[in-house]
Design an enzyme around this catalytic site. Structure first.
Site, PDB file in Angstrom:
ATOM      1  N   HIS A 611       0.838  -1.204   0.000  1.00  0.00           N
ATOM      2  CA  HIS A 611       0.000   0.000   0.000  1.00  0.00           C
ATOM      3  C   HIS A 611       0.873   1.255   0.000  1.00  0.00           C
ATOM      4  O   HIS A 611       0.590   2.216  -0.730  1.00  0.00           O
ATOM      5  CB  HIS A 611      -0.916   0.003   1.222  1.00  0.00           C
ATOM      6  N   GLU A 612       1.929   1.258   0.808  1.00  0.00           N
ATOM      7  CA  GLU A 612       2.794   2.435   0.851  1.00  0.00           C
ATOM      8  C   GLU A 612       3.510   2.628  -0.474  1.00  0.00           C
ATOM      9  O   GLU A 612       3.681   3.757  -0.940  1.00  0.00           O
ATOM     10  CB  GLU A 612       3.792   2.312   2.003  1.00  0.00           C
ATOM     11  N   HIS A 615       1.707   4.467  -3.375  1.00  0.00           N
ATOM     12  CA  HIS A 615       1.619   5.930  -3.377  1.00  0.00           C
ATOM     13  C   HIS A 615       2.553   6.548  -4.417  1.00  0.00           C
ATOM     14  O   HIS A 615       2.416   7.732  -4.750  1.00  0.00           O
ATOM     15  CB  HIS A 615       1.931   6.491  -1.993  1.00  0.00           C
ATOM     16  N   ASP A 668      -5.243   0.671  -2.157  1.00  0.00           N
ATOM     17  CA  ASP A 668      -5.653  -0.563  -1.463  1.00  0.00           C
ATOM     18  C   ASP A 668      -5.704  -1.746  -2.428  1.00  0.00           C
ATOM     19  O   ASP A 668      -5.168  -2.826  -2.159  1.00  0.00           O
ATOM     20  CB  ASP A 668      -7.026  -0.377  -0.818  1.00  0.00           C
TER      21      ASP A 668
END
Length: 762
Positions: A611-612, A615, A668
């Site tokens: 998830h990180e 970004h 997500d």
């Protein structure tokens, strides 16, 4: 494996042994059949119904015998599947604890293909209350309890060691009897150093800038603006003084709901602080009213961060002289003196000593219009009476800042304010951790973070955990790198840009490297003095922290500094440094454990890691962010995603704005897709996989179970500023758009978790 039998010898020899070999062959075949069907029954037993559809598929083929084999039968066992092969149940204490947690939180009567959130997390309508907590909140409290046990353990640390001083501070904070016995005397001494206070005696009309200079340099208090030393945003990232808005305790917007009641609550709070310090109630009321007026004007002069981003005014380089000396402001006759009410050079010299400063020193101002408006508020009425009010405003602000170190009367006043704000707004801007030990852990962590962090990591995150988490992150990174080629909407140039970021990305896991390498005993904190009162100790720790922070910025080449302590449960990606951080506090059971089956770790911790990383794509997904991309395809998939999430009904009390959460929803989904691919890749090099007993879940099903478990939470816990979707949507909205989920749970076409079509952004 196909077995080929050959027979050499005469037909007569075979005929004479036919009966004996026939019976022997039949026995062998029966034994083989028994073993095969035992395996079949074992997997079937552990996969009743739709819960085990991701287990390995196998078939038995009966092969007619060759002429030379007579009446025999050949068996071909074909094991054909790319799915992981369970080698047995994990029965370590950690695994059994996780099984118990899964069985307790889930709802066995729910159908996975209809309501997977209910299946994993339990019934929202009956099982979740306002007091319910999500997994990360539970984990955070566990970490706090670990810290408490460490600080309260009867370990004979040397008194002057780093650990000894850390524990000593915590115990001094917990000694509320001694703090109450000191009363207001310690703070009265502080007031005298600031030049006195008219409402509590010993008053001499002070110089505004003299008081401001002492507050900034000795107490780290910034009532009108915030000043700090930090690397400049652009290359070469040299340290520079930066000026920004102060941290407003209360938002004073007239259009705010229950605005009048909020003002009354805050006025009552300030009045109580003043009277506790010996002031007359009526005089204090007057000064408190003016203080609120000052704060309100300052707040209205400040621009929100989002607005400054839209206007392209995040920061502006200038000099100390240009803030104060006439004639310097770029020929702007109207605003030659931007903020003349503050003696900038004197205040900044005292605050950042021993740094040598001159009026030509370059600085960065983050909100120039606020600084100009602030100066006007300070100098609007240059009378002795107004200077008296400014002194009261600064002292009342300092009292609020130091309440953790003051007696219980002050703490009760702040607690009452927090409760009233909670009633009026639904949430309190003032964070007070009760019981007392939580607040003391918070303060100990602030002043002694390197030592406390090392102690936490040594106890909770051993080398095996570090190595395993690092390997998992590497798998996630590699899976995303390979997956880039499968994004049809991304052009080749953008693909290379993302690839370059991924290859240069730094993953920091557990704790900062310097903390893991260094001996916490070396952090001796020689400049900290434990005074006769806790307030004096608190102030000495504050001064020590400011000096250590400044030395670190000046002496260390630009590098990423962790924004969270090692015991926190928040991961983040730093765009400017291209660094992703996963603290040890997050990589704990039930999110991560080396003993867990890999499916569990990839489902929860792996998805969080991915998830990180997702970004990195944010700048390409926003309108105009990727002009060379296939815009039609990209926008179509984003619109599909938005409409897909909007199609789900939500429990009462939850809020959701699909456009507001679109980027997080996209991250997500991409995270789970990448984590699953990383898990598949992991299985290719790590043969065999354990499963959790008593659940009847195959490895892939366990992956999705683990992911959903990490999302469990009540919609009532949703912060209005949270950019994530409510927990139920982070499960249903996400998994229902991933075909693999429907496949491993055998969800019929058209069920809620297997809709007619799937968005294909990733």
């Amino acid at each position: 494996m196909e077995t080929v039998w050959t027979q050499q010898g005469s037909r007569e020899e075979w005929s004479s042994r036919k009966t004996l070999l026939g019976w022997g062959l039949m026995g062998i075949l029966l034994l083989g059949l028994t073993l095969v069907f035992s395996v079949l029954l074992f997997y079937t037993f552990h996969s009743c119904g739709p819960r085990m559809q991701d287990t390995e598929s196998f078939s038995l083929l009966l092969i007619p015998p060759s002429d030379g084999l007579g009446e025999g039968v050949s068996i071909l066992y074909i094991f054909s599947s790319s799915h992981p092969i369970p080698t047995g149940p994990c029965e370590s204490p950690r695994c059994l604890e996780l099984v118990a947690s899964y069985l307790t939180s889930g709802n066995a009567s729910a159908l996975p293909c209809t309501d997977f959130f209910n299946f994993v997390c339990g019934n929202l309508t009956s099982g979740w209350t306002k007091e319910s907590k999500n997994i990360l909140q539970v984990l955070k409290e566990k970490n706090q309890n670990r810290l408490r046990r460490m600080l309260e353990a009867s370990v004979p640390w040397p008194p002057d060691s780093a650990q000894g001083k850390t524990v000593r501070f915590y115990k001094a904070c917990m000694d509320t009897d001694a703090i109450d016995a000191s009363g207001t005397e310690p703070f009265t001494q502080v007031i005298e150093e600031l030049g006195g206070w008219s409402i509590s005696g010993n008053w001499t009309l002070p110089d505004f800038n003299h008081t401001l200079k002492i507050l900034m340099s000795q107490y780290g208090s910034f009532p009108f603006f915030k000043a700090y030393l930090k690397p400049q945003p652009s290359f070469p990232h040299i340290p520079v003084i930066q000026i920004d808005q102060p941290e407003f305790q209360i938002p004073f917007r007239p259009d705010q709901k229950n605005y009048t009641e909020i003002l009354r609550a805050y006025l009552s709070y300030l009045q109580q602080l003043g009277t506790l310090l010996g002031g007359d109630q009526n005089v204090v009321l007057e000064h408190a009213s003016v203080s609120i007026s000052i704060t309100s004007k300052l707040f209205l002069a400040a621009k929100p961060l989002d607005q400054r981003k839209r206007e392209g005014k995040l920061f502006q380089e200038t000099t100390i002289a240009q803030l104060q000396v006439p004639g310097f402001w770029k020929g702007d006759k109207k605003n030659r003196e931007v903020a003349p009410s503050v003696d900038w050079l004197s205040c900044l010299r005292a605050t950042f000593s021993p740094v040598t400063l001159s009026s030509s020193q370059s600085i960065i101002v983050h909100d120039l219009e606020y600084i100009r408006g602030m100066s006007q508020v300070i100098g609007q009425t240059p009378t002795d009476r107004y200077r008296d009010y400014l002194q009261s405003h600064m002292i009342l602000g300092l009292v609020s800042k130091l309440i953790p170190a003051l007696d219980s009367h002050f703490q009760n006043a702040q607690r009452n304010l927090s409760q009233k704000l909670q009633e009026q707004t639904g949430q309190s801007p003032i964070t007070i951790s009760f019981p007392r030990w939580k607040k003391c852990i918070e303060e100990t962590g602030t002043f002694f973070e390197p030592t406390l962090g090392a102690m936490f990591v040594q106890e909770t995150f051993d080398q095996r955990s570090q190595d395993t988490a690092t390997q998992f992150f590497s798998e996630i990174q590699n899976a995303l790198s390979k997956h880039l080629k499968k994004l049809p909407w991304m052009d080749e140039k953008s693909r290379r840009e993302v690839q370059a970021k991924l290859s240069q990305l730094k993953g920091e896991i557990g704790a900062p490297k310097e903390l893991l390498k260094s001996n916490p005993a070396k952090q001796d904190y020689q400049d900290i003095n434990f005074g006769p009162s806790f307030l004096q100790t608190f102030l000495s720790c504050s001064q020590s922290l400011r000096e250590r922070t400044m030395r670190s910025v000046l002496e260390t080449p630009h590098s990423h500094s962790w924004k969270v302590p090692p015991w926190e449960v928040k991961a983040y990606y730093s765009i400017s440094d291209n660094v992703v951080v996963f603290p040890a506090g997050l990589l704990q059971p039930p999110i991560f454990c080396p003993d867990y089956p890999s499916a569990v770790n990839f489902g929860a911790a792996g998805s969080m890691m991915a998830h990180e990383l997702m970004h990195i794509f944010n700048q390409y997904l926003v309108p105009g962010g990727c002009p060379a991309c296939d815009i039609s395809t990209l926008h179509g998939e984003l619109l599909c995603l938005q409409q897909h999430y909007e199609s789900f009904s939500l429990p009462a009390g939850s809020t959701f704005n699909s456009s507001h959460t679109l980027l997080k929803n996209a991250a997500d989904i991409g995270a789970v897709v990448i984590a699953m691919q990383a898990y598949r890749n992991w299985q290719q090099t790590h043969k065999g996989e354990t499963i959790l007993p008593s659940l009847g879940l195959g490895p892939y099903q366990l992956f999705y179970q683990s992911y959903a478990q990490s999302m469990c939470g009540s919609p009532n816990l949703q912060d209005s500023q949270d950019l994530h979707s409510p927990p139920v949507l982070r499960v249903h909205g996400l998994l229902s758009t991933i075909p693999t989920f429907a496949k491993v749970f055998s969800c019929p076409h058209g069920t809620p978790m297997n809709p007619g079509s799937h968005c294909q952004l990733w």
